[in-house]
Structures are given as C-alpha cells and as structure tokens.
Design an enzyme around this catalytic site. Structure first.
Site, PDB file in Angstrom:
ATOM      1  CE  LYS A 160      11.922   9.157   9.985  1.00  0.00           C
ATOM      2  NZ  LYS A 160      12.247   8.004   9.197  1.00  0.00           N
ATOM      3  CE  LYS A 245       7.443  10.621   2.571  1.00  0.00           C
ATOM      4  NZ  LYS A 245       6.595   9.436   2.568  1.00  0.00           N
ATOM      5  CE  LYS A 248       5.702   1.828   2.477  1.00  0.00           C
ATOM      6  NZ  LYS A 248       7.071   2.007   2.946  1.00  0.00           N
TER       7      LYS A 248
HETATM    8  P1  ATP Z   1       7.776   5.342   5.636  1.00  0.00           P
HETATM    9  O1  ATP Z   1       6.803   6.276   6.287  1.00  0.00           O
HETATM   10  O2  ATP Z   1       7.922   4.011   6.301  1.00  0.00           O
HETATM   11  O3  ATP Z   1       9.119   6.006   5.320  1.00  0.00           O
HETATM   12  P2  ATP Z   1       6.966   5.885   2.946  1.00  0.00           P
HETATM   13  O4  ATP Z   1       5.532   6.072   2.665  1.00  0.00           O
HETATM   14  O5  ATP Z   1       7.815   7.127   3.013  1.00  0.00           O
HETATM   15  O6  ATP Z   1       7.111   4.983   4.237  1.00  0.00           O
HETATM   16  P3  ATP Z   1       9.074   4.462   1.547  1.00  0.00           P
HETATM   17  O7  ATP Z   1       9.115   2.977   1.584  1.00  0.00           O
HETATM   18  O8  ATP Z   1      10.003   5.212   2.451  1.00  0.00           O
HETATM   19  O9  ATP Z   1       7.547   4.912   1.835  1.00  0.00           O
HETATM   20  O10 ATP Z   1       9.303   4.967   0.054  1.00  0.00           O
HETATM   21  C1  ATP Z   1       9.091   4.152  -1.106  1.00  0.00           C
HETATM   22  C2  ATP Z   1       9.060   5.031  -2.350  1.00  0.00           C
HETATM   23  O11 ATP Z   1       7.848   5.809  -2.363  1.00  0.00           O
HETATM   24  C3  ATP Z   1      10.212   6.055  -2.420  1.00  0.00           C
HETATM   25  O12 ATP Z   1      10.620   6.151  -3.784  1.00  0.00           O
HETATM   26  C4  ATP Z   1       9.580   7.347  -1.991  1.00  0.00           C
HETATM   27  O13 ATP Z   1      10.227   8.481  -2.560  1.00  0.00           O
HETATM   28  C5  ATP Z   1       8.165   7.188  -2.557  1.00  0.00           C
HETATM   29  N1  ATP Z   1       7.187   7.962  -1.782  1.00  0.00           N
HETATM   30  C6  ATP Z   1       6.910   7.809  -0.467  1.00  0.00           C
HETATM   31  N2  ATP Z   1       5.925   8.641  -0.099  1.00  0.00           N
HETATM   32  C7  ATP Z   1       5.588   9.365  -1.215  1.00  0.00           C
HETATM   33  C8  ATP Z   1       4.630  10.398  -1.466  1.00  0.00           C
HETATM   34  N3  ATP Z   1       3.839  10.836  -0.497  1.00  0.00           N
HETATM   35  N4  ATP Z   1       4.543  10.900  -2.719  1.00  0.00           N
HETATM   36  C9  ATP Z   1       5.350  10.438  -3.718  1.00  0.00           C
HETATM   37  N5  ATP Z   1       6.265   9.458  -3.541  1.00  0.00           N
HETATM   38  C10 ATP Z   1       6.391   8.918  -2.306  1.00  0.00           C
HETATM   39 MG    MG Z   2       9.875   6.987   3.582  1.00  0.00          MG
END
Ligand code: ATP
Ligand code: MG
Length: 383
Positions: A160, A245, A248
C-alpha cells in the site's frame, strides 16, 4: 481429568474434514492447510475459532472459498464444545477513508451475508467489532509491545505504501498498526484457530509473536498464540489481473464475482476473464495464471470434487476450448453460490432480525472479551 474423545462421521470426511489441529491431538505447525484425509477418531481440548471480514462491500468468490465457506463448515463440523466467533471488522474498514453512509449500508449487507451463507447466531457469535470496545483497548496495550520495524515489513503495508511518494503525510497510523488490531481481535477472544485466506498468514504470525512476547514480559499464559488455518482455496485471483488476488476494494468490479451476482453477470464476468491464446487447457499457475485461476475456481467451487488435484482435473479438461472451459466454470460457480443469493435477499430486508442478531452477538462477544481483559489488565498492572 481424561481428555475428551471426538468422532466425526464418513459424511463429514467426504465433504471436507477438519484439520488435525482442530480435531487432532498431535502437535501441529503454526500454519495448517486443511486437507481431506484426516483421522476419524481424535482427542482434543475445547477450541475457539475466530475470524473476521471487513464490511467493505459485498463479499466475493475469493472471500467465500478462502474463508467464509470454512466458517460455515466449522459451524457444522467442529466438535460440539468448540466456540465459534465471527466478526464484521468495521474498525479495520476505516483504515482507508470510507463514506459514512456507505459504511453503514455495507455493515448491514455484510451481516445479512453472514446469515445467507449459513451462519446461525445460536451456534456462532456474530458481531460488529466496534460494538466491543475491548478490541481497541487490547490493541492499545499490545501497541505498547509491538515493534514498528516489524510492522513496517508487513507485505500489505509495503504494497500500500509502494505507490505513495510523500508517504509520511498521506499514510495513516491506523494502516500501519492494522495488524496490532487484528492481533487484538484474535487474542481478546482467546482464539486457538483462525481460518483465513493466505493474504492474512503474515498478520497471524505477528499475532503469535505478540502473544508470546506479552506472556514472556508479563509472565504466565495470559494470551493464547493462535494457529492459522489456511483454506485449500488459499488465494483466488482477480479475473482481470490473475497475478493479483481477487479483492472487494479493487476499482474494477469485473475483477471479482460477488456472492450477489446474477447468473447472467457471473457468466459475463467469467467470459471476459483474462486468459491466454495457447491451445488446449493445462494447469500451470506460473506460465498460465489466468487459465489456472479458472481451473482453481472450478476445482474449489465443487463441494464434492471428483478429482484429487487441479492437475488431475486439468487433464480431463485438456481438449476443451477456452469458451467451453469458461462455460463449465460459470455453471459450477452458479450452482455453488445461487442458494446464497436467494437467502441474502431474504435476510437483507429483515431489519429487526439483523438488529437482534447484532445485539445477541455483541452480548456474547462482550462477555468473552471481558475475561481476557481482566487477566491482561491485572498482568500489566492496570488493575
Ligand atoms: P479488501 O479489499 O477490502 O481488503 P478483501 O477482499 O481482501 O477486501 P477481507 O475482508 O480483507 O477481503 O478478507 C476477508 C477474508 O477473506 C480473509 O480471511 C482473507 O484472507 C480472505 N480473502 C480475501 N481475498 C481472498 C482471495 N482472493 N482468495 C482467498 N481468500 C481471500
Ligand atoms: Mg483484505
């Protein structure tokens, strides 16, 4: 007292059997990948599962396969005396600027989603993190033990900060100290196991170090260093950039499949997924990341996979065209998440139920956190 003996049935094993660290008695490494071939009769003391998700938008397929689906499996498969604690970590969400109205809406939607995937408030504690001040309070106490050098080496912080030129002004302290809050989330509920996607493994390692450091400094076993449980679908990749990856918060909505997407939208997004122009289908995550991500999604979306590995699945897909592969992936994804879409619509409109679930969860979480805070404050000399 004799240790308890737990049994799990063949059905359990067929669907997905819990990691040895949850049901087994042998010593396990601090990071465990769940597997499908574990022993059926084991001995274990009670466990506590904790995990969280940020209310930063509708969860996507990566969240589901990497974390949420395991939360539900644990709810139905873990030993009866296992405590399950799942949080919507809204304090984490504000480490980047959020529109207040949007955040309120996302909190509500995320709670509806946790119910839609199958979490039961009578079996799991489901709560908004900011309803329990002990999370932030323990974070402060742990902050006084946490090394800024270690925090600065965290991959997420480095990612970041990489693009920020004048980092000292734009970057906020909360973003740097995010892993300390995450450690507090886990430690305040005395979690023994934390099911997360691979991107969180480094943060959990930090939580263990903080717990061990605290115990060493203040004596005794006040904090429990937790085990990390990494899902087999450890890292679902973006449909638009298969080297990153699925997230969201990524600006391109076509990079992810939301758990609320219609069948038509799922098909459109998968059809437009970045692949390559090579002939045939092969599984090669380094050489063919886009195609391999689709094979991963296909493999992990199937609740009862007939193949023992992605390589084996890919051999059966070898002669398909890219279009046929994408159709197959879209069919399987739709089948695996359509029930969630339907229940989500139902829960989202029941405001009274959502409020009562949040209140019930907050009450249970407050009791759980109070036990740890009493011990921590006494150890530090604050009470
Ligand atoms: P943000 O972009 O807001 O960080 P995010 O998609 O990374 O959102 P989080 O809320 O940070 O989602 O993570 C929630 C859970 O989902 C965590 O356990 C994280 O490890 C898992 N996770 C997030 N993205 C992935 C992915 N692409 N593949 C597998 N697990 C994921
Ligand atoms: Mg995340």
């Amino acid at each position: 007292m004799l240790p308890r003996v737990r049994h799990i049935g063949r059905d359990t094993l067929r669907q997905w059997s819990l990691a040895e660290s949850i049901l087994g008695s042998r010593r396990v490494p601090s990071q465990t990948v769940w597997s499908r071939d574990q022993s059926t009769t084991v001995t274990t003391p009670p466990k506590t599962i904790f995990s969280g998700i940020q209310p930063t938008g509708v969860p996507h397929l990566g969240n589901y396969l990497g974390a949420l689906r395991q939360w539900v499996t644990l709810q139905s498969e873990a030993a009866k005396d296992t405590t399950l604690v799942y949080s919507l970590v809204d304090l984490h969400a504000i480490t980047v600027q959020q529109d207040p109205k949007q955040l309120q809406q996302w909190k509500k939607e995320s709670l509806a989603m946790l119910l839609a995937i199958g979490l039961d408030p009578n079996k799991s504690t489901i709560f908004h993190q900011s309803d329990i001040p002990a999370h932030a309070e323990l974070m402060w106490i742990l902050s006084c033990q946490a090394s800024t050098g270690y925090l600065g080496r965290m991959t997420q912080w480095k990612d970041k900060t990489a693009n920020e030129k004048d980092s000292s002004k734009k970057l906020k302290l909360g973003l740097l100290s995010y892993p300390v809050l995450q450690a507090a989330d886990v430690l305040v509920h005395r979690a023994t196991h934390v099911p997360v996607g691979h991107d969180q493994a480094q943060h959990l390692e930090f939580a263990r170090e903080l717990a061990n450091g605290f115990n060493h400094t203040f004596g005794g076993d006040v904090l429990i260093p937790p085990e990390t449980l990494i899902s087999p679908a450890r890292r679902v990749m973006s449909l638009k950039d298969p080297m990153a990856k699925m997230s969201k918060s990524h600006p391109n909505p076509n990079s992810r499949i939301l758990l609320t997407d219609s069948e038509e939208t799922i098909r459109r997004k998968i059809k437009a997924a970045v692949t390559d122009s090579m002939d045939g289908i092969t599984y090669d995550p380094e050489g063919r990341p886009g195609v391999s991500n689709l094979i991963d999604i296909l493999y992990h979306s199937d609740a009862h996979p007939a193949y023992s590995s992605q390589d084996e699945l890919a051999k059966d897909l070898a002669d398909l065209s890219m279009r046929e592969l994408k159709d197959r992936v879209a069919d399987t994804v739709e089948t695996s998440i359509k029930h969630i879409r339907a229940s989500y619509a139902h829960f989202l409109h029941d405001n009274d139920h959502l409020d009562s679930v949040a209140a019930q969860g907050a009450e249970k979480a407050a009791k759980s956190a109070a036990i740890t805070m009493k011990a921590v404050k006494s150890a530090v000399g604050l009470s």
